[in-house]
Each structure stands twice: as C-alpha cells, then as structure tokens.
Design a protein around this motif. Structure first.
Motif, short mmCIF file in Angstrom:
data_model
loop_
_atom_site.label_atom_id
_atom_site.label_comp_id
_atom_site.label_asym_id
_atom_site.label_seq_id
_atom_site.Cartn_x
_atom_site.Cartn_y
_atom_site.Cartn_z
N ARG A 43 34.05 23.65 -18.95
CA ARG A 43 32.67 23.67 -19.47
C ARG A 43 31.84 22.54 -18.88
O ARG A 43 30.68 22.72 -18.53
N ALA A 44 32.46 21.37 -18.75
CA ALA A 44 31.72 20.22 -18.22
C ALA A 44 31.29 20.44 -16.78
O ALA A 44 30.21 20.03 -16.37
N LEU A 45 32.15 21.09 -15.99
CA LEU A 45 31.87 21.26 -14.56
C LEU A 45 31.03 22.50 -14.26
O LEU A 45 30.50 22.62 -13.16
N THR A 46 30.92 23.42 -15.23
CA THR A 46 30.16 24.66 -14.97
C THR A 46 28.90 24.76 -15.81
O THR A 46 28.16 25.72 -15.69
N ALA A 47 28.64 23.76 -16.65
CA ALA A 47 27.43 23.78 -17.47
C ALA A 47 26.20 23.72 -16.58
O ALA A 47 26.23 23.14 -15.49
N PRO A 48 25.08 24.31 -17.02
CA PRO A 48 23.84 24.27 -16.20
C PRO A 48 23.45 22.86 -15.80
O PRO A 48 22.99 22.63 -14.68
N ALA A 49 23.66 21.90 -16.70
CA ALA A 49 23.28 20.52 -16.38
C ALA A 49 24.10 19.94 -15.24
O ALA A 49 23.69 18.99 -14.58
N ALA A 50 25.30 20.52 -15.01
CA ALA A 50 26.17 19.98 -13.97
C ALA A 50 25.60 20.17 -12.57
O ALA A 50 26.01 19.50 -11.63
N ALA A 51 24.66 21.09 -12.43
CA ALA A 51 24.07 21.34 -11.10
C ALA A 51 23.33 20.11 -10.57
O ALA A 51 23.20 19.93 -9.36
N ALA A 52 22.85 19.26 -11.48
CA ALA A 52 22.11 18.07 -11.06
C ALA A 52 23.00 16.85 -10.91
O ALA A 52 22.54 15.78 -10.54
N VAL A 53 24.31 17.01 -11.18
CA VAL A 53 25.23 15.88 -11.11
C VAL A 53 25.72 15.69 -9.69
O VAL A 53 26.20 16.62 -9.05
N GLU A 54 25.58 14.47 -9.18
CA GLU A 54 26.01 14.19 -7.80
C GLU A 54 27.50 13.91 -7.71
O GLU A 54 28.14 14.26 -6.73
N ARG A 55 28.07 13.25 -8.73
CA ARG A 55 29.48 12.86 -8.68
C ARG A 55 30.12 13.05 -10.04
O ARG A 55 29.50 12.77 -11.07
N THR A 56 31.34 13.51 -10.03
CA THR A 56 32.11 13.66 -11.27
C THR A 56 33.46 13.00 -11.08
O THR A 56 34.11 13.19 -10.05
N VAL A 57 33.87 12.21 -12.06
CA VAL A 57 35.17 11.55 -12.01
C VAL A 57 36.01 12.05 -13.17
O VAL A 57 35.55 12.07 -14.32
N VAL A 58 37.24 12.47 -12.87
CA VAL A 58 38.16 12.96 -13.89
C VAL A 58 39.40 12.08 -13.86
O VAL A 58 40.04 11.93 -12.81
N PHE A 59 39.76 11.50 -15.00
CA PHE A 59 40.94 10.65 -15.11
C PHE A 59 42.07 11.42 -15.77
O PHE A 59 41.88 12.04 -16.82
N VAL A 60 43.25 11.40 -15.15
CA VAL A 60 44.43 12.08 -15.70
C VAL A 60 45.61 11.12 -15.65
O VAL A 60 45.56 10.08 -15.00
N ARG A 61 46.71 11.50 -16.34
CA ARG A 61 47.81 10.57 -16.52
C ARG A 61 48.96 10.74 -15.54
O ARG A 61 49.85 9.89 -15.48
N SER A 62 49.02 11.82 -14.77
CA SER A 62 50.19 12.04 -13.93
C SER A 62 49.82 12.84 -12.69
O SER A 62 48.78 13.52 -12.64
N ASP A 63 50.70 12.76 -11.67
CA ASP A 63 50.50 13.55 -10.45
C ASP A 63 50.54 15.06 -10.78
O ASP A 63 49.81 15.85 -10.18
N ALA A 64 51.39 15.43 -11.71
CA ALA A 64 51.50 16.85 -12.07
C ALA A 64 50.19 17.35 -12.67
O ALA A 64 49.72 18.47 -12.38
N ARG A 65 49.55 16.49 -13.46
CA ARG A 65 48.27 16.87 -14.06
C ARG A 65 47.19 17.00 -13.00
O ARG A 65 46.31 17.86 -13.09
N ILE A 66 47.24 16.15 -12.00
CA ILE A 66 46.29 16.26 -10.89
C ILE A 66 46.40 17.62 -10.24
O ILE A 66 45.40 18.28 -9.94
N GLU A 67 47.62 18.06 -9.97
CA GLU A 67 47.84 19.37 -9.34
C GLU A 67 47.28 20.50 -10.21
O GLU A 67 46.69 21.45 -9.70
N GLU A 68 47.48 20.38 -11.53
CA GLU A 68 46.92 21.39 -12.42
C GLU A 68 45.41 21.46 -12.32
O GLU A 68 44.82 22.53 -12.33
#
Length: 251
Positions: A226-251
């Motif tokens: 939802r955060a990445l596909t919301a209409p407001a996201a079109a005006a966002v230049e950069r998004t940072v996502v923090f995860v806890r493991s390499d496996a989560r990154i792959e997901e």
C-alpha cells in the motif's frame, strides 16, 4: 578514481572493502583518503550518505598498527552513545581480518579500553581518561564525527577538552556539516593547518527535501504494498525499507 587502490590503501584493505561490497570510492572518499593516508589533519565538510566512515577511519586503520601494550591508537568521537555503537559495529566488520579490535564505550563490549579503536562521546571518553581507566599515550589519530551535531548538543567544551588531552602528534580528522562558527572555532584552535575538502562546498548544508511518515495498519506485506502503490507515492523520490535479514530482503 575507479578503485580504492587508487586512493593509496594497502591491498588487504582494498580486499576488505570489496568483501563488504565496496569497490569504487565515493567523491568524498576520493578526496579524503589520500589526505588521511599522508598523515595530514583533515576537515571534511560532508554529511551522511557520502561514505564518511570509510573515508576517514579506514585510512587510519591501515596506517596505524595496534599498540603492543594494548589500548587505543584511534579514537572515534561521536555525538551520542547510540552513534558510537553503530559506528563501532560497522567498523568491526571492516576490520575483521586485521589486527585491530574495535569497541564502543557503553556498547556491551568486553574491556573496551583495551581495544585499538575506541568509539564514544567526548564526555564518556574524557571520564575514562580523567578516571585513569583509559590510556591515550598511544593514540595516533582521532576522528570527530558529525561535529556540528556534537557541538549543538553538548557545546564545544567537551570535544575541545578531549582534543587538548591527546598527544600533540596525533592526527586529527573532523567531519562537519554545516561549518558553524562554533565548529570553526574548534578547528581553528585544535586542527592547525588542516586540509579542508571539498574546497567549494556550500557550508550551509544540502537541501534534503521533505520527509513524510504515514502510519499504516495491517500485515507487513500489505503495508509495504500500500505504501509503495498509494497515489501519493508517485511524488516520492526515494523510499527506504528496513528489514531484519537477508531472507527478508529477498522476499
């Protein structure tokens, strides 16, 4: 420069950076690392995201061997204890194959005062020095991280007192953005004829844009979609996502 070898780093440190996924220097690293390699004092007008830790601390690690009797040869002064812990953990990973041991005061490290690289706030470092628990006789270099924040939070007195306590020959490296009058006063008093880079920087600081935080509810995957596909996201230049493991990154 296309490789860290061109900055003057020894091959073993070039290999250590490559193992960490760092193969080409940033603009700051291109300018700063040769200066630190030569043993000059340095003032780097730069902020987060420019590769500050590698630009300043790694050349010192490569140039200064651990003291035979133990104790720090490099101090890394930070504005907060949390920052000291974070930098010590990052630097520990880079120094894993070297003879250096990195520690932070208050970070759960065993016998931190005996480490060859010690991170901490100026106040915490001064407390150990004045209490006779930390020897600085072998200190050959200090990195003052994010000096503008440090001076804004605690004033210039703690970092000034720490710099005064060090051996006169110790190399001094500061990172600061912006260069406020208070920070300039510290540089003028304690850094001698320091090299400043870059020389054409606007010391008022970069335009960092606006940071937007939106509370969301639901499962993690639903929230992210939802955060990445919301209409407001079109005006966002950069998004940072923090995860806890390499496996989560792959997901």
């Amino acid at each position: 420069m296309e490789t860290f070898q061109e900055t003057g780093l020894p091959q073993e440190w070039v290999a250590a950076l490559a193992e960490a996924g760092l193969t080409a220097p940033t603009a700051l690293q291109e300018q700063a690392m040769p200066v630190v390699n030569r043993g000059n004092n340095l003032v780097a007008v730069s902020g987060p995201g420019s590769g500050v830790l590698v630009a300043t601390a790694v050349p010192l690690l490569a140039r200064l061997a651990p003291a035979p009797e133990g104790g720090p040869v490099i101090l890394l002064a930070t504005a907060t204890a949390d920052r000291a812990r974070a930098l010590s953990e990052a630097l520990s990973r880079l120094a894993r194959g070297s003879a250096h041991r990195v520690a932070a005061l208050g970070g759960g490290f065993r016998d931190p005062e005996s480490a060859s690289v010690l991170c901490g706030t100026p106040g915490a470092l001064l407390e150990r020095i004045r209490g006779g628990h930390l020897s600085i006789e072998s200190v050959g270099g200090i990195v003052v991280d994010d000096a503008a924040v440090m001076v804004r939070v605690d004033g210039a007195e703690p970092i000034g007192a720490l710099l005064d306590s060090l051996p006169t020959a110790a190399q001094r490296v500061m990172v600061a953005l912006p260069l406020t009058p208070a920070v300039d006063a510290v540089i003028e008093k304690h850094f001698g004829r320091a090299v400043r880079i870059p020389t054409d920087v606007d010391s008022s600081g970069p335009d960092r844009g606006q940071l937007a935080l939106t509370p969301l509810e639901g499962s993690r995957d639903e929230v992210l979609v939802r955060a990445l596909t919301a209409p407001a996201a079109a005006a966002v230049e950069r998004t940072v996502v923090f995860v806890r493991s390499d496996a989560r990154i792959e997901e």
